[in-house]
Design a protein around this motif. Structure first.
Motif, mmCIF file in Angstrom:
data_model
loop_
_atom_site.group_PDB
_atom_site.id
_atom_site.type_symbol
_atom_site.label_atom_id
_atom_site.label_comp_id
_atom_site.label_asym_id
_atom_site.label_seq_id
_atom_site.Cartn_x
_atom_site.Cartn_y
_atom_site.Cartn_z
ATOM 1 N N ARG A 1 0.831 -1.204 0.000
ATOM 2 C CA ARG A 1 0.000 0.000 0.000
ATOM 3 C C ARG A 1 0.871 1.262 0.000
ATOM 4 N NH1 ARG A 1 -4.381 0.302 4.636
ATOM 5 N NH2 ARG A 1 -4.974 -1.629 3.522
ATOM 6 N N GLY A 2 0.564 2.187 -0.875
ATOM 7 C CA GLY A 2 1.269 3.472 -0.912
ATOM 8 C C GLY A 2 2.513 3.474 -1.759
ATOM 9 N N ARG A 3 2.847 2.345 -2.370
ATOM 10 C CA ARG A 3 4.046 2.327 -3.211
ATOM 11 C C ARG A 3 3.819 1.433 -4.422
ATOM 12 N NH1 ARG A 3 9.847 -0.103 -1.392
ATOM 13 N NH2 ARG A 3 8.781 -2.050 -1.943
ATOM 14 N N THR A 4 4.199 1.944 -5.583
ATOM 15 C CA THR A 4 4.104 1.170 -6.814
ATOM 16 C C THR A 4 5.419 0.447 -7.049
ATOM 17 O OG1 THR A 4 2.586 2.783 -7.781
ATOM 18 C CG2 THR A 4 3.702 1.277 -9.296
ATOM 19 N N GLU B 1 8.429 -3.215 2.888
ATOM 20 C CA GLU B 1 9.037 -1.895 2.724
ATOM 21 C C GLU B 1 10.565 -1.936 2.710
ATOM 22 O OE1 GLU B 1 7.913 -2.195 7.167
ATOM 23 O OE2 GLU B 1 7.084 -2.796 5.216
ATOM 24 N N GLY B 2 11.125 -3.044 3.191
ATOM 25 C CA GLY B 2 12.578 -3.173 3.193
ATOM 26 C C GLY B 2 13.139 -3.849 1.956
ATOM 27 N N GLN B 3 12.247 -4.358 1.105
ATOM 28 C CA GLN B 3 12.714 -5.039 -0.103
ATOM 29 C C GLN B 3 13.442 -4.067 -1.031
ATOM 30 O OE1 GLN B 3 9.493 -7.150 -2.022
ATOM 31 N NE2 GLN B 3 9.012 -8.335 -0.185
ATOM 32 N N CYS B 4 14.578 -4.534 -1.538
ATOM 33 C CA CYS B 4 15.391 -3.775 -2.490
ATOM 34 C C CYS B 4 16.038 -2.547 -1.859
ATOM 35 C CB CYS B 4 14.588 -3.376 -3.723
ATOM 36 S SG CYS B 4 13.752 -4.777 -4.508
ATOM 37 N N GLU B 5 16.049 -2.488 -0.523
ATOM 38 C CA GLU B 5 16.663 -1.378 0.194
ATOM 39 C C GLU B 5 17.939 -1.848 0.901
ATOM 40 O OE1 GLU B 5 15.578 1.562 -0.167
ATOM 41 O OE2 GLU B 5 13.466 1.403 -0.685
ATOM 42 N N VAL B 6 18.784 -0.889 1.289
ATOM 43 C CA VAL B 6 20.003 -1.193 2.039
ATOM 44 C C VAL B 6 19.611 -1.550 3.471
ATOM 45 C CG1 VAL B 6 22.176 -0.267 2.919
ATOM 46 C CG2 VAL B 6 21.396 0.344 0.611
ATOM 47 N N SER B 7 20.128 -2.678 3.948
ATOM 48 C CA SER B 7 19.770 -3.157 5.287
ATOM 49 C C SER B 7 21.007 -3.496 6.107
ATOM 50 C CB SER B 7 18.876 -4.397 5.204
ATOM 51 O OG SER B 7 17.613 -4.088 4.661
ATOM 52 N N LEU B 8 21.010 -3.037 7.344
ATOM 53 C CA LEU B 8 22.012 -3.454 8.320
ATOM 54 C C LEU B 8 21.441 -4.674 9.025
ATOM 55 C CD1 LEU B 8 24.525 -3.214 10.109
ATOM 56 C CD2 LEU B 8 23.344 -1.426 11.405
#
Length: 316
Positions: free
Chosen positions: A18-21, A131-138
């Protein structure tokens, strides 16, 4: 079936939320991911193992709440699975505090204006939210059995996550992707020891005996663990539910010396702290140690004149 990680150059699309394409994008290699490299350089310039060790240790102690519950081991039957799992949640703000960062959207924080997700686990894998998919994660992993932890930095592309999702839509990281595309920040690093874990069942029965005074039980604790640095938190755990345990611990000094011949040194006292340091014990500001006569004899005593070498702001 073991999932083989997609290669750089592959097209990736995150799960819809929700809220992101979801936008198709090309996976870059670790060396070509500019944001990942910037965050990596920022973290690598810091004493990260020391900072995260403090954060993890504090989170574990917060969950155990020894001063109120008398618990000191996450693996104890007195600690339920939900409490153990909450270590990861409690850890997030402690990591931010140690690194001097703030809680900032759209993820957990920002490093050099780059959104970063903070994920911790006490299991073998991390569960990544949509929401963390494809993002930089520690990524921080805590091994509660061996009392150690390690950390990675990774851009967790959707194609590098397992297909099975939990009821919240979170997915684990595929093992092959972690091995190939996660940047290790530091390898397994020990957490501060908990000396109470070293006590036998019989000794624990004495140290935590009901209807026995704090001073007597603390004297037994020091007697059972000679030449062992005992943090303030362990003393508070032994005296859980009681007031002023440090005062009772100080009152136990004479009894320990008389019964066991052990010299109890207190980190909050400057002279004791310096003597402990000369004998090879680092008490910091609030730990304790009961030094055996053999250890005191084997190591060089701190001369009185040396007590003036170390400046202590508490004395000025």
């Amino acid at each position: 079936m073991r999932k083989t990680a997609a290669l750089p150059g592959t097209i990736c699309v995150s799960d819809e939320r929700r809220g992101r394409t979801a936008t198709p994008h090309v996976i870059h290699g670790v060396e070509d991911d500019a944001e990942l490299q910037k965050v990596w350089s920022w973290l690598s310039a810091r004493p990260l193992p020391v900072q995260l060790t403090r954060a993890v240790d504090d989170a574990v102690k917060y969950v155990l709440d020894g001063a109120r519950t008398g618990r000191f081991d996450l693996l104890s039957p007195d600690v339920d699975s939900d409490e153990r799992a909450s270590v990861g949640t409690k850890l997030q703000y402690r990591v931010l505090n140690q690194l001097g960062l703030y809680k900032e959207p759209p993820l957990d924080t920002r490093i050099l204006e780059i959104p970063v997700e903070l994920k911790a686990t006490i299991r073998s894998n991390w569960m990544i939210p949509t929401e963390g998919q494809c993002e930089v994660s520690l990524l921080i992993q805590v091994d509660v059995v061996r009392r150690r932890h390690r950390a990675f930095l990774m851009r967790v592309h959707r194609v590098w996550l397992n297909e099975g999702a939990n009821k919240d839509g979170k997915r684990g990281i595929a093992a092959d992707a972690l091995a190939k595309y996660a940047l290790p920040l530091f390898d397994w690093t020990s957490l501060p020891p908990e000396p109470l874990i070293r006590l036998t069942t019989a000794q624990l029965g004495v140290v935590f005996a009901p209807r026995v005074g704090q001073t007597s039980r603390l004297a037994s604790l020091f007697g059972f663990l000679p030449d062992t640095v005992i943090p303030r938190s362990s003393i508070e755990t032994v005296c859980f539910g009681n007031k002023d345990p440090m005062r009772r611990a100080r009152q136990a000094k004479d009894a320990v010396l008389a019964v066991s011949g052990l010299e109890v040194l207190v980190g909050t006292w400057r002279a004791d702290r310096l003597r402990a340091k000369a004998l090879g014990f680092d008490l910091g500001d609030d730990a304790w140690v009961a030094v055996s006569p053999a250890t005191a004899h084997e190591r060089v005593d701190l001369a009185p004149s040396q007590l003036e070498i170390e400046w202590d702001p508490q004395t000025t």
